[in-house]
Design a protein around this motif. Sequence first.
Motif, PDB file in Angstrom:
ATOM      1  N   TYR A  29       0.857  -1.021  -0.181  1.00 14.45           N
ATOM      2  CA  TYR A  29       0.023  -0.122  -0.118  1.00 14.45           C
ATOM      3  C   TYR A  29       0.955   1.313   0.152  1.00 14.45           C
ATOM      4  O   TYR A  29       1.789   1.178   0.835  1.00 14.45           O
ATOM      5  N   GLU A  30       0.564   2.183  -0.868  1.00 15.39           N
ATOM      6  CA  GLU A  30       1.449   3.386  -0.976  1.00 15.39           C
ATOM      7  C   GLU A  30       0.544   4.485  -1.122  1.00 15.39           C
ATOM      8  O   GLU A  30      -0.440   4.763  -1.725  1.00 15.39           O
ATOM      9  N   ALA A  31       0.735   5.586  -0.282  1.00 17.33           N
ATOM     10  CA  ALA A  31       0.007   6.746  -0.105  1.00 17.33           C
ATOM     11  C   ALA A  31      -0.307   7.389  -1.143  1.00 17.33           C
ATOM     12  O   ALA A  31      -1.486   7.803  -1.485  1.00 17.33           O
ATOM     13  N   VAL A  32       0.673   7.792  -2.114  1.00 20.15           N
ATOM     14  CA  VAL A  32       0.742   8.674  -3.281  1.00 20.15           C
ATOM     15  C   VAL A  32      -0.017   7.830  -4.388  1.00 20.15           C
ATOM     16  O   VAL A  32       0.502   6.555  -4.548  1.00 20.15           O
ATOM     17  N   LYS A  33      -0.257   8.712  -5.344  1.00 20.65           N
ATOM     18  CA  LYS A  33      -0.721   7.802  -6.675  1.00 20.65           C
ATOM     19  C   LYS A  33       0.573   7.751  -7.555  1.00 20.65           C
ATOM     20  O   LYS A  33       0.714   6.632  -8.380  1.00 20.65           O
ATOM     21  N   GLU A  34       1.253   8.575  -7.698  1.00 27.72           N
ATOM     22  CA  GLU A  34       2.607   8.491  -8.311  1.00 27.72           C
ATOM     23  C   GLU A  34       3.868   8.709  -7.533  1.00 27.72           C
ATOM     24  O   GLU A  34       3.911   9.813  -6.898  1.00 27.72           O
ATOM     25  N   ILE A  35       4.700   8.105  -7.278  1.00 28.08           N
ATOM     26  CA  ILE A  35       5.866   8.295  -6.399  1.00 28.08           C
ATOM     27  C   ILE A  35       6.854   9.258  -7.107  1.00 28.08           C
ATOM     28  O   ILE A  35       7.325   8.712  -8.100  1.00 28.08           O
ATOM     29  N   LYS A  36       7.219  10.189  -6.216  1.00 31.38           N
ATOM     30  CA  LYS A  36       8.295  11.231  -7.023  1.00 31.38           C
ATOM     31  C   LYS A  36       9.300  11.273  -5.825  1.00 31.38           C
ATOM     32  O   LYS A  36       9.319  11.892  -4.833  1.00 31.38           O
ATOM     33  N   PRO A  37      10.487  10.657  -6.077  1.00 29.05           N
ATOM     34  CA  PRO A  37      11.518  10.570  -4.912  1.00 29.05           C
ATOM     35  C   PRO A  37      12.122  11.578  -4.935  1.00 29.05           C
ATOM     36  O   PRO A  37      12.356  12.677  -5.632  1.00 29.05           O
ATOM     37  N   VAL A  38      12.391  11.977  -3.536  1.00 27.43           N
ATOM     38  CA  VAL A  38      12.778  13.325  -2.970  1.00 27.43           C
ATOM     39  C   VAL A  38      14.455  13.288  -3.193  1.00 27.43           C
ATOM     40  O   VAL A  38      15.269  13.255  -2.331  1.00 27.43           O
ATOM     41  N   GLY A  39      14.832  13.362  -4.517  1.00 27.13           N
ATOM     42  CA  GLY A  39      16.402  13.368  -4.844  1.00 27.13           C
ATOM     43  C   GLY A  39      16.412  12.658  -6.034  1.00 27.13           C
ATOM     44  O   GLY A  39      15.888  11.894  -6.492  1.00 27.13           O
ATOM     45  N   ALA A  40      17.460  13.132  -6.745  1.00 29.50           N
ATOM     46  CA  ALA A  40      17.748  12.777  -8.038  1.00 29.50           C
ATOM     47  C   ALA A  40      18.400  11.719  -8.455  1.00 29.50           C
ATOM     48  O   ALA A  40      18.249  10.968  -9.293  1.00 29.50           O
ATOM     49  N   ALA A  41      19.400  11.173  -7.504  1.00 30.96           N
ATOM     50  CA  ALA A  41      19.969   9.859  -7.615  1.00 30.96           C
ATOM     51  C   ALA A  41      20.632   9.457  -6.234  1.00 30.96           C
ATOM     52  O   ALA A  41      20.273  10.150  -5.056  1.00 30.96           O
ATOM     53  N   ILE A  42      21.209   8.118  -6.074  1.00 30.88           N
ATOM     54  CA  ILE A  42      21.475   7.585  -4.968  1.00 30.88           C
ATOM     55  C   ILE A  42      22.647   6.659  -5.244  1.00 30.88           C
ATOM     56  O   ILE A  42      22.891   6.208  -6.259  1.00 30.88           O
ATOM     57  N   GLY A 122      -2.038   5.263  -3.918  1.00 29.26           N
ATOM     58  CA  GLY A 122      -3.214   6.175  -3.140  1.00 29.26           C
ATOM     59  C   GLY A 122      -3.938   5.592  -1.935  1.00 29.26           C
ATOM     60  O   GLY A 122      -4.738   6.052  -2.006  1.00 29.26           O
ATOM     61  N   GLN A 123      -3.107   4.803  -1.270  1.00 27.58           N
ATOM     62  CA  GLN A 123      -3.651   4.318  -0.132  1.00 27.58           C
ATOM     63  C   GLN A 123      -2.938   4.668   0.896  1.00 27.58           C
ATOM     64  O   GLN A 123      -1.847   4.122   1.149  1.00 27.58           O
ATOM     65  N   ARG A 124      -3.367   5.706   1.837  1.00 31.03           N
ATOM     66  CA  ARG A 124      -2.515   6.087   2.764  1.00 31.03           C
ATOM     67  C   ARG A 124      -3.328   5.493   4.384  1.00 31.03           C
ATOM     68  O   ARG A 124      -4.195   5.792   4.529  1.00 31.03           O
ATOM     69  N   VAL A 125      -2.289   4.837   4.959  1.00 27.65           N
ATOM     70  CA  VAL A 125      -2.652   4.131   6.053  1.00 27.65           C
ATOM     71  C   VAL A 125      -2.908   5.269   7.373  1.00 27.65           C
ATOM     72  O   VAL A 125      -2.040   6.183   7.118  1.00 27.65           O
ATOM     73  N   ALA A 126      -3.976   5.099   8.141  1.00 26.40           N
ATOM     74  CA  ALA A 126      -4.236   6.090   9.136  1.00 26.40           C
ATOM     75  C   ALA A 126      -3.794   5.472  10.297  1.00 26.40           C
ATOM     76  O   ALA A 126      -3.272   6.024  11.199  1.00 26.40           O
TER      77      ALA A 126
END
Length: 385
Positions: A29-42, A122-126
């Motif tokens: 289960y992932e909260a957002v509809k589309e994952i946009k990673p916070v950072g360009a690379a790793i 799009g499923q955010r755990v409460a």
Amino acid sequence: MKAIIIGGGIGGLSAAIALKRCGIETEVYEAVKEIKPVGAAISIWPNGVKCLNWLGMKEPLQQLGGPMEYMAYKEFVHGQTLTRFSLDPLIKSVGERPYPVARAELQDMLIDTYGRADIRFGQRVARIEEFDGGVRAWFESGHVAEGDVLIAADGTHSVIRPYVLGHQTERRYAGYVNWNGLVEIDESIAPANQWTTFVGEGKRVSLMPVAGNRFYFFFDVPLDKGLAEDRTTVKADLTRYFAGWAQPVQKLISAINPDTTNRIEIHDIEPFMQLVRGRVALLGDSGHSTTPDIGQGGCAAMEDAVVLAMALQTNSLGVEDALLRYQEKRAYRVKDLVLKARKRCDVTHGKDMNVTHSWYEELKSETGERVLSGMRETILGGPLE
Ligand code: FAD
């Protein structure tokens, strides 16, 4: 056995792939509809690479990784080389190479390996609760999920962490701001096969090659928290902070695209030893939130995933016992990584400028031996040979 996995970042997806590989049913289960990673690379260091290999991603990872063969430090005014050495001795002694990769591509590789259609976006755990023989999660959408075990891979702002620890945790500002992004390789800025870092004034500017003829770049500046700076001011801000720095740094500032440059105030969380409660386990940044100064946060999440899968695979004493064994194997390791990164952070970013100046001096006589032996120790602390 069925595992509910909360979070579809590096940790959650590595865990989902690992558990699936061990024959455990998984729901992600992932909260957002589309994952946009916070950072360009790793940068994925060999301990992380070994985990991704174990999870069946050896070949796709090799396609994403940049050809990082050397490492160099340069002084900031003239760009003169303080030290430069090959990474080959490290690679030979640990049995794998590091791969700097673009985050969006890493994320896509993990999603494709697990199965895009099987992730509930799009499923955010409460909230969650345990009951006799299982664990239940409620989502903001009204959906309810039940499983035998719940893996909280919901990141540094985890909503499940307080359930496991029994108290809230504070994020600690590490004292510096990091800007990062991707830019086309220009060898007049730095060689294409080298991790190059300019250091001075407690600041740094770093470039690492990733696939597709791109550099992952980052700038670090010790600053107060909460300044009114964002993408719209990025070039002016960097030009000001790096006034008087060498020509390649000025060239890099001109080359970057402000629209795709991230600005992040760097934090960590004081390490804690409790990673599980009953049938619930913290994994990745929810269990250990580190500064990126040794590039190990994501690698540690991959390690967590492998160790967790191994523990659950041999769970003849039950899920709770398996999770306790996971905690036993991970708690000291991740604490060590967070504290090592914090120490490195303070030296690099001038917490005490006398110490930072001594480090700059040390770099002039560095043959690679000291730096690589520190990296080797960190890497060999991982779960896979
Ligand atoms: P996250 O990536 O934060 O993923 C958590 C996921 O959970 C998110 O997708 C989020 O949307 C979801 N979520 C959150 N709340 C909920 C909820 N309530 N319900 C459902 N889903 C939820 N690590 C390295 O190994 N090497 C590096 O070189 C490196 N460089 C870094 C540079 C910077 C500037 C930073 C900031 C970090 C760096 N890291 C690096 C660390 C690495 O990025 C993290 O350790 C890693 O991303 C953690 O993955 P995660 O899956 O635990 O958390």
